[in-house]
Design an enzyme around this catalytic site. Structure first.
Site, PDB file in Angstrom:
ATOM      1  N   HIS A  51      35.872  42.188  32.143  1.00 42.15           N
ATOM      2  CA  HIS A  51      34.490  42.433  32.580  1.00 42.15           C
ATOM      3  C   HIS A  51      34.407  43.534  33.627  1.00 42.15           C
ATOM      4  CE1 HIS A  51      35.113  39.257  35.810  1.00 42.15           C
ATOM      5  NE2 HIS A  51      34.235  39.986  36.470  1.00 42.15           N
ATOM      6  N   ASP A 102      40.210  37.448  29.883  1.00 40.78           N
ATOM      7  CA  ASP A 102      39.441  38.424  30.663  1.00 40.78           C
ATOM      8  C   ASP A 102      40.360  39.453  31.334  1.00 40.78           C
ATOM      9  OD1 ASP A 102      37.501  39.721  32.089  1.00 40.78           O
ATOM     10  OD2 ASP A 102      36.543  37.914  32.856  1.00 40.78           O
ATOM     11  N   SER A 160      37.216  39.549  41.291  1.00 42.53           N
ATOM     12  CA  SER A 160      37.455  39.705  39.860  1.00 42.53           C
ATOM     13  C   SER A 160      38.566  40.711  39.665  1.00 42.53           C
ATOM     14  CB  SER A 160      36.199  40.239  39.173  1.00 42.53           C
ATOM     15  OG  SER A 160      35.266  39.221  39.068  1.00 42.53           O
TER      16      SER A 160
HETATM   17  N1  ASP Z   1      33.294  36.149  37.748  1.00 37.71           N
HETATM   18  C1  ASP Z   1      32.986  36.363  39.088  1.00 37.71           C
HETATM   19  C2  ASP Z   1      32.228  37.636  39.280  1.00 37.71           C
HETATM   20  O1  ASP Z   1      31.174  37.750  38.839  1.00 37.71           O
HETATM   21  C3  ASP Z   1      34.117  36.287  40.015  1.00 37.71           C
HETATM   22  C4  ASP Z   1      33.752  35.323  41.055  1.00 37.71           C
HETATM   23  O2  ASP Z   1      32.688  35.472  41.620  1.00 37.71           O
HETATM   24  O3  ASP Z   1      34.514  34.413  41.300  1.00 37.71           O
HETATM   25  O4  ASP Z   1      32.584  38.573  39.874  1.00 37.71           O
END
Ligand code: ASP
Length: 716
Positions: free
Chosen positions: A85, A221, A651
């Site tokens: 992502h 991911d 992330s």
């Molecule tokens: N998936 C998350 C993000 O949006 C990572 C997190 O906040 O833990 O960056």
């Protein structure tokens, strides 16, 4: 009994400041505050192994990837892993319906096939330093906040200038603890970053929004990039002559996997948290800000998903955008639930009571902190009103339909020309043409029209009259949605790139100036002007007042907690979070295991549901059981959970074991713990990590790009 309960609540609250698993710690202070505890938890290395200015240390292998993610270097040839992502925008930018890397994945089979990414940067920290003394020099004794701030800003400029060594480095000074401390951060900035590999989104985004922020999770991911440098190993702009960067340090990769209770450390760039905000602000987040923003994004997502489902081209165009919109939309929902479950407002009130008692005992209440609390009361009454308006403008206009973003660019170009700097105008026009081109590339007009017609009325119906320009209210009240599209949107030249380009490139300033009469530019300008006069100044002043008051409150908390390790809020600077591999009990009678496997992906498989449509090749590998060395008890591990305190920005962060070897890449948090930006709950807050062996399995067995593993150091 009641008294005992109150006392134990206080204890829990103060102890929660100290819990090892909570906190995002400053790497150069680990020796002082954390390393002993880290060793007790199993860590085998030294604080210098993590951060050392004079010798190679882990920090040399951790990068700030793009504007807000982390990545880590995993080979001596600058190979870098981050989240899928985090790389999505770049993967998308190379994709088209004919060359659909989102659906098919992308794997460079040699360095020549690696793809250049314009605008993408990677920053590696050279050093950091506590510069509080230098920043505050000359401020002691100054009574006036504004004067103090001026001195601070001028000191910061000097420090930055000196540290940047004439542009060799990027230097920034950031406040910690609301300006009770300042740190200098100095980075090398690399600008030639190439895409090496990415799985298809059916792996990299497996589970989509349904699984996002959730456990059990099965998302692969990750994506791979490579840092390039000039022949002297120095940062350089893209050039064919550049060569793979030779890092001071890269992460060896552990193939041994994880066991519950194992030590884990996350080393990365957490973006932003609000651990110390008072009860009033928590209340506003839970009961106003999050619900408002969720409601508006519900509308946006309905429209965008509907279009994406119908048209593959739109699916590619909106892939990255929709990710951004839905990510916070879902987190806000989890945050409300978590904060309510924790009874966060009351817990904050309890803490404030404890603070007040401390201040009274120390003779600091009457003269210092009484005013802090009465100021908070006044400011938050105002803040809740104005932040609502600001949230609505932000969600419906500034981040609403893309046509408003084009209008922003045209409007600022027109102002630029009007301000009489015609000689610079040509450059400015060229930049505007290219940036509008980028917006249009990822925009579908039919979708955008719907967003425009759906969101604008929300601004009018949900805000008090005085916060919306009269003319805009009249327009919305006069036209239904179809007419808004026909009479305003379609009358605009902004979506006709050829016409627009012809006007802009004619260089005829009068003609360009007339663009301000375009119906959408005009609408945008009405909204912008109203916002700048009736809303923004108030928001700015209140936010400044709250910040200044927070600085005083924070200073009090620091004094009250003197001698105890205290971590400052995340601010997109390098931090260490440590904890251990562990599952959790999300609710009565339910226990979550700490890891998932490929078997779970097969269980979720459902070709009817886009998010769960497992690629055939993966199914074939699963059926043939050709798992190589990547198994635990005959299954391929996919993700695991640990108790590290993380947030957005983490992330892509490296997750390392007690030996400092890479065991996974951090990518998310569990639903029950999404409130950890405001209040951490050691029982429920878990970060979600892709097991590095799953990434290697995908690279090797799924993509057939096993040659990439040759440059990694795999510890068996
Ligand atoms: N998936 C998350 C993000 O949006 C990572 C997190 O906040 O833990 O960056």
């Amino acid at each position: 009994m009641k008294k005992f309960f109150a006392i134990s609540c206080l204890l829990i609250l103060s102890i929660s400041f100290l819990l090892a698993k909570e906190g995002m710690w400053i790497p150069i202070l680990l020796e002082k505050y954390n390393i002993e505890e880290m060793h007790e938890m199993g860590f085998k290395l030294t604080a210098q192994d993590i951060f050392d200015v004079n010798n190679a240390s882990m920090k040399d292998a951790v990068v700030l990837f793009g504007g807000g993610c982390t990545g880590e270097i995993i080979s001596e040839n600058g190979l870098l892993i981050t989240n899928y992502h985090c790389g999505l925008r770049n993967i998308q930018s190379h994709s088209s319906v004919e060359n659909d890397y989102l659906t098919e994945g992308f794997w460079a089979m040699s360095k020549e096939e690696e793809l250049q990414n314009r605008g993408l940067t990677v920053k590696i920290m050279e050093f950091m330093e506590d510069v509080t003394e230098k920043v505050l020099e000359g401020t002691y004794g100054l009574e006036n906040d504004e004067e103090t701030e001026k001195v601070i800003q001028s000191n910061i400029q000097k420090i930055r200038k000196e540290a940047s060594e004439d542009g060799k480095y990027e230097a920034s000074v950031k406040p910690l603890f609301y300006g009770n401390q300042y740190f200098l951060y100095v980075y090398k900035v690399f600008r030639d970053i190439r895409l090496v590999g990415a799985p298809p989104s059916s792996i990299g985004k497996f589970g989509g929004d349904t699984d996002n922020w959730m456990w059990p999770r099965h998302t692969g991911d990750f994506s791979l990039f490579r840092i390039y440098a000039d022949k002297n190993n120095k940062p350089a702009s893209y050039s064919e002559d550049n060569v793979p960067y030779k890092p001071k340090k890269y992460f060896p990769i552990s193939m041994k996997g994880v066991q519950p209770g194992d030590f884990t450390m996350v080393f990365g760039f957490p973006g932003s948290t609000m651990q110390y905000i008072p009860s009033r602000e928590v209340d506003i987040v839970v009961n106003q800000r999050n619900p408002d923003r969720i409601n508006i994004r519900d509308k946006k997502l309905d429209i965008i998903y509907d279009s994406m489902e119908k048209d593959p081209a739109v699916r590619i165009q909106y892939a990255s955008k929709v990710n951004g919109i839905s990510n916070s939309w879902k987190r806000w929902q989890g945050e409300i639930k978590g904060l309510k479950r924790l009874d966060a407002v009351n817990r904050k009130l309890e803490f404030e009571k404890e603070f007040k008692e401390w201040a009274k005992e120390n003779g600091a209440w009457e003269n210092k902190y009484k005013k802090v609390f009465s100021d908070f009361d006044g400011y938050y009454n105002q803040y809740s009103k104005y932040i609502k308006v600001s949230d609505f403008y932000s969600e419906t206009v500034w981040r609403g339909a893309d046509i408003f973003s084009i209008a922003t660019q045209i409007s600022s170009l027109v102002s630029f020309i009007e301000n009489g700097r015609e000689e610079d105008a040509i450059n400015r026009i060229n930049r505007t043409v290219s940036s509008i081109g980028n917006t249009l590339k990822d925009m579908d007009q039919a979708t955008d029209e719907k967003l425009f017609a759906e969101l604008l009325p929300v601004l009018v119906s949900d805000l008090e009259n005085k916060y919306v320009p009269e003319k805009v209210r009249q327009l919305v009240n006069k036209f239904d949605k179809d007419k808004l599209i026909k009479k305003v949107y379609r009358k605009s030249v902004l979506t006709d790139m050829n016409k627009l380009k012809a006007i802009l490139e004619s260089g005829n300033m009068k003609k360009i100036g007339k663009l301000k009469n375009d119906p959408v530019v005009n609408l945008y300008r009405l909204l912008r002007e109203h916002y700048e006069i009736e809303i923004r100044p108030f928001v700015t002043v209140i936010e400044k007042d709250i910040k200044a008051t927070m600085k005083k409150y924070m200073a009090g908390i620091m004094e009250m907690k003197k001698g105890q390790p205290l971590y400052s809020d995340a601010n997109l600077t390098l931090r260490v979070a440590y904890g251990k591999v562990e599952g959790y009990n999300p609710k009565d009678g339910v226990t979550y295991n700490y890891y998932t496997t490929l078997k779970g992906i097969m269980e979720k498989d459902n070709p009817e549901i886009y998010d769960y449509d497992v690629p055939d090749v993966l199914k074939e590998i699963y059926n043939s059981k050709d798992f190589g060395d990547y198994t635990v008890d005959g299954e391929v591990p996919v993700c695991f959970t640990a108790s590290n305190h993380t947030t957005g920005g983490n992330s892509g962060s490296p997750v390392v074991n007690a030996d400092g070897y890479l065991i996974g890449v951090n990518f998310d948090r569990c639903w029950e713990g999404t409130m950890s930006d405001i209040m951490f709950d050691p029982d429920q807050c878990r970060n979600i990590i892709i097991d590095i062996r799953y990434a290697l399995f995908i690279i090797d067995k799924f993509a057939g790009a096993g040659y990439l593993l040759d440059e990694m150091e795999l510890i068996k």
